[in-house]
Design a protein around this motif. Structure first.
Motif, PDB file in Angstrom:
ATOM      1  N   VAL A   4       0.800  -1.398   0.062  1.00 45.52           N
ATOM      2  CA  VAL A   4      -0.026   0.006  -0.048  1.00 45.52           C
ATOM      3  C   VAL A   4       0.853   1.231  -0.017  1.00 45.52           C
ATOM      4  O   VAL A   4       0.541   2.126  -0.879  1.00 45.52           O
ATOM      5  CB  VAL A   4      -0.934  -0.080   1.208  1.00 45.52           C
ATOM      6  CG1 VAL A   4      -1.767   1.360   1.061  1.00 45.52           C
ATOM      7  CG2 VAL A   4      -1.910  -1.087   1.249  1.00 45.52           C
ATOM      8  N   GLU A   5       1.909   1.307   0.910  1.00 43.37           N
ATOM      9  CA  GLU A   5       2.806   2.465   0.775  1.00 43.37           C
ATOM     10  C   GLU A   5       3.494   2.620  -0.499  1.00 43.37           C
ATOM     11  O   GLU A   5       3.750   3.523  -0.882  1.00 43.37           O
ATOM     12  CB  GLU A   5       3.636   2.180   1.907  1.00 43.37           C
ATOM     13  CG  GLU A   5       3.239   2.159   3.528  1.00 43.37           C
ATOM     14  CD  GLU A   5       4.156   1.773   4.430  1.00 43.37           C
ATOM     15  OE1 GLU A   5       5.515   1.640   4.088  1.00 43.37           O
ATOM     16  OE2 GLU A   5       3.775   2.134   5.662  1.00 43.37           O
ATOM     17  N   GLN A   6       3.859   1.541  -1.137  1.00 44.16           N
ATOM     18  CA  GLN A   6       4.522   1.487  -2.336  1.00 44.16           C
ATOM     19  C   GLN A   6       3.644   1.975  -3.357  1.00 44.16           C
ATOM     20  O   GLN A   6       4.118   2.962  -4.193  1.00 44.16           O
ATOM     21  CB  GLN A   6       5.100   0.019  -2.659  1.00 44.16           C
ATOM     22  CG  GLN A   6       6.278  -0.561  -1.948  1.00 44.16           C
ATOM     23  CD  GLN A   6       6.431  -1.788  -2.542  1.00 44.16           C
ATOM     24  OE1 GLN A   6       5.859  -2.258  -3.499  1.00 44.16           O
ATOM     25  NE2 GLN A   6       7.740  -2.243  -1.883  1.00 44.16           N
ATOM     26  N   VAL A   7       2.259   1.850  -3.479  1.00 47.93           N
ATOM     27  CA  VAL A   7       1.412   2.335  -4.462  1.00 47.93           C
ATOM     28  C   VAL A   7       1.105   3.878  -4.144  1.00 47.93           C
ATOM     29  O   VAL A   7       1.157   4.710  -5.153  1.00 47.93           O
ATOM     30  CB  VAL A   7       0.007   1.570  -4.242  1.00 47.93           C
ATOM     31  CG1 VAL A   7      -1.009   2.332  -5.036  1.00 47.93           C
ATOM     32  CG2 VAL A   7       0.135   0.190  -4.643  1.00 47.93           C
ATOM     33  N   GLU A   8       1.268   4.049  -2.792  1.00 47.95           N
ATOM     34  CA  GLU A   8       0.799   5.555  -2.575  1.00 47.95           C
ATOM     35  C   GLU A   8       2.019   6.341  -2.734  1.00 47.95           C
ATOM     36  O   GLU A   8       2.159   7.660  -3.279  1.00 47.95           O
ATOM     37  CB  GLU A   8       0.544   5.888  -0.943  1.00 47.95           C
ATOM     38  CG  GLU A   8      -0.692   5.230  -0.682  1.00 47.95           C
ATOM     39  CD  GLU A   8      -1.005   5.393   1.009  1.00 47.95           C
ATOM     40  OE1 GLU A   8       0.098   5.571   1.517  1.00 47.95           O
ATOM     41  OE2 GLU A   8      -1.837   5.200   1.410  1.00 47.95           O
ATOM     42  N   SER A   9       3.274   5.932  -2.533  1.00 44.32           N
ATOM     43  CA  SER A   9       4.502   6.737  -3.099  1.00 44.32           C
ATOM     44  C   SER A   9       4.655   6.749  -4.456  1.00 44.32           C
ATOM     45  O   SER A   9       5.106   7.635  -5.139  1.00 44.32           O
ATOM     46  CB  SER A   9       5.717   6.013  -2.574  1.00 44.32           C
ATOM     47  OG  SER A   9       6.010   4.607  -2.907  1.00 44.32           O
ATOM     48  N   THR A  10       4.412   5.668  -5.343  1.00 44.24           N
ATOM     49  CA  THR A  10       4.415   5.511  -6.605  1.00 44.24           C
ATOM     50  C   THR A  10       3.512   6.800  -7.313  1.00 44.24           C
ATOM     51  O   THR A  10       3.793   7.558  -8.166  1.00 44.24           O
ATOM     52  CB  THR A  10       3.944   4.556  -7.390  1.00 44.24           C
ATOM     53  OG1 THR A  10       4.871   3.138  -6.832  1.00 44.24           O
ATOM     54  CG2 THR A  10       3.955   4.253  -8.870  1.00 44.24           C
ATOM     55  N   GLU A  11       2.277   6.714  -6.457  1.00 46.32           N
ATOM     56  CA  GLU A  11       1.317   7.900  -7.288  1.00 46.32           C
ATOM     57  C   GLU A  11       1.781   9.272  -6.889  1.00 46.32           C
ATOM     58  O   GLU A  11       1.535  10.335  -7.705  1.00 46.32           O
ATOM     59  CB  GLU A  11      -0.233   7.644  -6.553  1.00 46.32           C
ATOM     60  CG  GLU A  11      -0.846   6.468  -6.857  1.00 46.32           C
ATOM     61  CD  GLU A  11      -2.094   6.197  -5.967  1.00 46.32           C
ATOM     62  OE1 GLU A  11      -2.371   6.825  -5.051  1.00 46.32           O
ATOM     63  OE2 GLU A  11      -2.804   5.272  -6.497  1.00 46.32           O
ATOM     64  N   GLU A  12       2.395   9.458  -5.576  1.00 42.17           N
ATOM     65  CA  GLU A  12       2.820  10.784  -5.423  1.00 42.17           C
ATOM     66  C   GLU A  12       4.091  11.067  -6.334  1.00 42.17           C
ATOM     67  O   GLU A  12       4.200  12.222  -6.922  1.00 42.17           O
ATOM     68  CB  GLU A  12       3.503  10.845  -3.950  1.00 42.17           C
ATOM     69  CG  GLU A  12       2.226  10.568  -2.939  1.00 42.17           C
ATOM     70  CD  GLU A  12       2.839  10.498  -1.445  1.00 42.17           C
ATOM     71  OE1 GLU A  12       4.080  10.680  -1.292  1.00 42.17           O
ATOM     72  OE2 GLU A  12       2.120  10.624  -0.500  1.00 42.17           O
ATOM     73  N   GLU A  13       4.888  10.102  -6.691  1.00 43.59           N
ATOM     74  CA  GLU A  13       5.960  10.303  -7.664  1.00 43.59           C
ATOM     75  C   GLU A  13       5.442  10.849  -9.084  1.00 43.59           C
ATOM     76  O   GLU A  13       5.867  11.769  -9.641  1.00 43.59           O
ATOM     77  CB  GLU A  13       6.822   9.517  -7.631  1.00 43.59           C
ATOM     78  CG  GLU A  13       7.955   8.905  -6.352  1.00 43.59           C
ATOM     79  CD  GLU A  13       8.416   7.652  -6.715  1.00 43.59           C
ATOM     80  OE1 GLU A  13       8.395   6.953  -7.644  1.00 43.59           O
ATOM     81  OE2 GLU A  13       9.186   7.283  -5.543  1.00 43.59           O
ATOM     82  N   GLN A  14       4.370   9.947  -9.265  1.00 41.62           N
ATOM     83  CA  GLN A  14       3.766  10.348 -10.859  1.00 41.62           C
ATOM     84  C   GLN A  14       3.181  11.724 -10.666  1.00 41.62           C
ATOM     85  O   GLN A  14       3.419  12.576 -11.806  1.00 41.62           O
ATOM     86  CB  GLN A  14       2.685   9.493 -11.081  1.00 41.62           C
ATOM     87  CG  GLN A  14       3.200   7.887 -11.226  1.00 41.62           C
ATOM     88  CD  GLN A  14       2.218   6.905 -11.422  1.00 41.62           C
ATOM     89  OE1 GLN A  14       0.971   7.110 -11.337  1.00 41.62           O
ATOM     90  NE2 GLN A  14       2.454   5.714 -12.018  1.00 41.62           N
ATOM     91  N   LYS A  15       2.525  11.986  -9.811  1.00 32.65           N
ATOM     92  CA  LYS A  15       1.919  13.417  -9.757  1.00 32.65           C
ATOM     93  C   LYS A  15       3.032  14.590  -9.568  1.00 32.65           C
ATOM     94  O   LYS A  15       2.953  15.547 -10.307  1.00 32.65           O
ATOM     95  CB  LYS A  15       1.092  13.447  -8.181  1.00 32.65           C
ATOM     96  CG  LYS A  15       0.438  14.944  -8.066  1.00 32.65           C
ATOM     97  CD  LYS A  15      -0.495  14.722  -6.902  1.00 32.65           C
ATOM     98  CE  LYS A  15      -1.244  16.175  -6.899  1.00 32.65           C
ATOM     99  NZ  LYS A  15      -0.643  17.431  -6.979  1.00 32.65           N
ATOM    100  N   SER A  16       4.165  14.377  -8.889  1.00 27.91           N
ATOM    101  CA  SER A  16       5.107  15.181  -8.913  1.00 27.91           C
ATOM    102  C   SER A  16       5.872  15.396 -10.237  1.00 27.91           C
ATOM    103  O   SER A  16       6.073  16.577 -10.726  1.00 27.91           O
ATOM    104  CB  SER A  16       6.255  14.996  -7.690  1.00 27.91           C
ATOM    105  OG  SER A  16       6.912  13.723  -8.055  1.00 27.91           O
ATOM    106  N   VAL A  17       6.074  14.217 -10.659  1.00 27.30           N
ATOM    107  CA  VAL A  17       6.655  14.198 -12.303  1.00 27.30           C
ATOM    108  C   VAL A  17       5.943  14.938 -13.135  1.00 27.30           C
ATOM    109  O   VAL A  17       6.189  15.784 -14.065  1.00 27.30           O
ATOM    110  CB  VAL A  17       7.028  12.814 -12.892  1.00 27.30           C
ATOM    111  CG1 VAL A  17       7.347  13.246 -14.107  1.00 27.30           C
ATOM    112  CG2 VAL A  17       8.128  12.085 -11.869  1.00 27.30           C
ATOM    113  N   LYS A  18       4.402  14.872 -13.063  1.00 27.80           N
ATOM    114  CA  LYS A  18       3.337  15.367 -14.083  1.00 27.80           C
ATOM    115  C   LYS A  18       3.474  17.092 -13.741  1.00 27.80           C
ATOM    116  O   LYS A  18       3.525  17.728 -14.562  1.00 27.80           O
ATOM    117  CB  LYS A  18       2.091  15.094 -13.710  1.00 27.80           C
ATOM    118  CG  LYS A  18       0.843  15.478 -14.650  1.00 27.80           C
ATOM    119  CD  LYS A  18      -0.268  15.212 -14.088  1.00 27.80           C
ATOM    120  CE  LYS A  18      -1.402  15.678 -15.397  1.00 27.80           C
ATOM    121  NZ  LYS A  18      -2.911  15.141 -14.673  1.00 27.80           N
TER     122      LYS A  18
END
Length: 331
Positions: A4-18
């Motif tokens: 779950v933490e990995q999914v959340e961190s991935t989403e945050e990274e994608q948002k920051s990259v966007k």
């Protein structure tokens, strides 16, 4: 927990990259790209560097306001003509007109209450039908509007004016056919001028109703919420329209003055009757139209004030819709 933490961190990274990509595009590419497009389309500038500098200075558009309006108008008419004149919608309007004409078939002048009911039916049907159609307009086009405006394709004013003028022939054709059918079948006043005035009043009400629907849709930008608010609004306007409740308590009488159905109903009565007209009542006697409770509670004077109030509603609702669209975030 780790997954779950990995999914959340991935989403945050994608948002920051966007966000980073969008910011970089706006700072380094957007202005030059739009300037190059302007340069290739209009040939106003000698080179890209000069074009970019002048674009940053004036924030000009690649095309004129008139050109944007013309293209959007043509696109809108092509897209919506099938929606406005689809078979189901035509069948719905024509069948209601024919059924209403049969129910009020050649109503005698002595049956004044039935004629008044027919006029109220005019104001109700074409006061609410366009509103529900208009409520869906901006919520359905929200994604397209955001995408196209974010890319700098056109001004919001050009889009809004094209939408307004493009809807006129599409939205007014069916109510015109409706009035043609039910007016003569219902046996209303057989006078060409009275018929034309009645038609113009109904079309006027259609525009006001549509304007309110556009405003509700633009403010909420959510179809479910917009239809709910539209349902509540139409119910209130129906009750306060002057037909069902003729003597509204003084503490809430202001409500009827917010209802465009009230003004439409009053104008329709005003072109059909004068207060000094007479009709057969009782056992062959004659009664004055102005003494009928349904007419007396409405009043047939100062009709131009009602026309002016509906004009203010028309402009006010359109302006409200335009201002609400300005609040829509482009990113």
């Amino acid at each position: 927990m780790n997954s779950v933490e990995q999914v959340e961190s991935t989403e945050e990274e994608q948002k920051s990259v966007k966000d980073a990509l969008l910011s970089a595009y706006e700072k380094n590419i957007s202005t030059k790209l739009k300037a190059e497009l302007c340069n290739s389309d209009v040939n106003n500038f000698v080179n890209t560097k000069e074009a970019s500098a002048r674009y940053e200075k004036s924030e000009q558009w690649c095309t004129s306001r008139w050109y944007q309006f013309k293209v959007l108008l043509q696109r809108g008419v092509r897209e919506r003509r099938y929606e406005a004149f689809n078979r189901l919608r035509i069948f719905q309007v024509i069948s209601v007109a024919v059924l209403g004409g049969l129910l009020w078939w050649h109503t005698p002048a002595s049956h004044i209450s039935d004629r008044i009911a027919l006029l109220f039916f005019f104001s109700v049907f074409w006061g609410f039908y366009p509103l529900y159609n208009a409520v869906f307009t901006f919520p359905q086009e929200r994604t397209m509007l955001i995408k196209e405006r974010s890319s700098g394709m056109y001004r919001l004013s050009s889009y809004f004016l094209a939408r307004t003028f493009g809807d006129l022939p599409l939205e007014l054709a069916l109510p015109t056919a409706f009035v043609f059918i039910i007016y003569w079948m219902g046996g209303l006043k057989p006078d060409p001028l009275t018929f034309i005035l009645s038609l113009l009043i109904v079309l006027y009400s259609v525009l006001v109703s549509q304007s309110l629907g556009l405003a509700i849709g633009a403010i909420l930008m959510d179809i479910k919420q917009a239809t709910t608010l539209a349902s509540v609004t139409t119910l209130v306007f129906l009750i306060a329209g002057g037909y069902y409740v003729q003597q509204i308590p003084s503490f809430i009488v202001w409500l009827k003055y917010l209802s465009y159905s009230y003004y439409c109903y009053k104008l329709l009565l005003g072109v059909q009757y004068n207060e000094d007209d007479v009709y057969e009542c009782g056992t062959g006697g004659l009664c004055r139209v102005g003494d009928l409770p349904a007419i007396k509670s409405m009043g047939l004077n100062h009709l131009w004030i009602d026309v002016a109030i509906m004009a203010l509603m028309l402009l006010g609702y359109r302006l409200l819709a335009y201002m609400a669209l300005h609040r829509v975030r482009l990113r």
